[in-house]
Design an enzyme around this catalytic site. Structure first.
Site, PDB file in Angstrom:
ATOM      1  CB  CYS A   1      12.738   3.511   0.201  1.00  0.00           C
ATOM      2  SG  CYS A   1      13.677   2.062   1.667  1.00  0.00           S
TER       3      CYS A   1
ATOM      4  CB  CYS B   1       9.155  -3.436   4.055  1.00  0.00           C
ATOM      5  SG  CYS B   1      10.540  -3.155   3.477  1.00  0.00           S
TER       6      CYS B   1
END
Length: 277
Positions: free
Chosen positions: A73, A184
């Protein structure tokens, strides 16, 4: 049984990284953990988010006995990577937006970075740009809504092209832009849709880069070094030990999303902290 690699994300975007880790280390057991009770991370207050990430990862490491933590992440990595390394006694591999390879591969010197608001506004990304892309024109775009679209795709739902168009629209204002960083881990899941929309705008030559393969290689290197130093066995035919954890396993569509990537249904991960900021 060999201790598993723990791959962590806020939602199911980290499955894109897990796929690379499994390809790199196919015989090594894994656990995928997501903090979907607090999704999305990219719009949460940073101080709260840092505490939340450390709490969730500590709980997951304690439950799994993991040999390494892959923070799949970008937002969590930019906010809490140092804190995680202080809090845990296992290797922690973070996710770094692919700014360096984007700068190296761009022919025009104009690159885009699609990421969450927290990553775009964070000092970590700015340091990467200064270090590796100072010679480039960098177009930073907060594209938080792409997270929801990636989650929808893995649930088998129809994506909203209007949302995709709106998130990508700032790219078209830069005719020389030829490379985009998917900053992302959710975003590689909608790469095909991004490419389709780019083609519709006559921008089929754009490269879309993510860091999943690089993270997997780094994980393999870290585990290899750990074996050399500590004598641990890090390769085992232990696929039956693979499983997943979630802070809200009852959320609609999660089981389907996991199954679509070959991951077993999630058990509940208990975290002693409120779910919302």
């Amino acid at each position: 049984m060999t201790a598993p690699i723990l791959v962590f994300d806020s939602g199911v975007g980290g499955l894109s990284v897990l796929a690379h880790v499994r390809a790199q280390l196919p015989a090594h057991p894994f656990v995928f953990a997501c903090d979907n009770a607090a999704l999305p991370y990219g719009t949460k207050p940073i101080d709260w988010l840092r505490e939340r990430i450390v709490s969730v990862c500590q709980a997951a490491v304690h439950e799994t006995g993991a040999c390494a933590l892959v923070v799949a992440c970008n937002t969590a990595s930019t906010v809490a990577l140092d804190d995680l390394r202080l809090a845990l006694d296992i290797p922690v591999i973070g996710t770094v937006p692919a700014v360096k390879p984007a700068a190296e591969q761009s022919q025009s010197g104009v690159i885009g970075v699609l990421a969450t608001t927290t990553t775009i506004n964070g000092a970590y990304l700015q340091r990467l740009i200064q270090q590796f892309a100072a010679q480039c024109e960098v177009v930073n775009i907060a594209a938080d809504a792409l997270v929801g679209q990636a989650e929808r795709k893995l649930r088998g739902e129809v994506l909203d092209d209007a949302v995709l168009e709106a998130m990508l629209a700032p790219l078209w204002a830069h005719p020389k832009l030829d490379t985009v960083v998917l900053g992302c881990t959710h975003f590689p899941l909608v790469k095909e849709e991004c490419e389709r929309i780019a083609r519709a705008h006559g921008r089929e030559a754009i490269r879309w880069l993510d860091s999943g393969a690089a993270i997997a290689r780094r994980t393999a290197d870290v585990l290899s070094d750990r074996t050399t130093v500590a004598g641990d066995v890090v390769v085992s035919d232990a696929s039956s030990g693979n499983y997943s954890l979630a802070t809200a396993p009852e959320r609609p569509g999660l089981e389907q999303a996991l199954a679509g990537m070959g991951v077993p249904p999630a058990r509940r991960l208990m975290v002693e902290m409120v779910a919302n900021a």
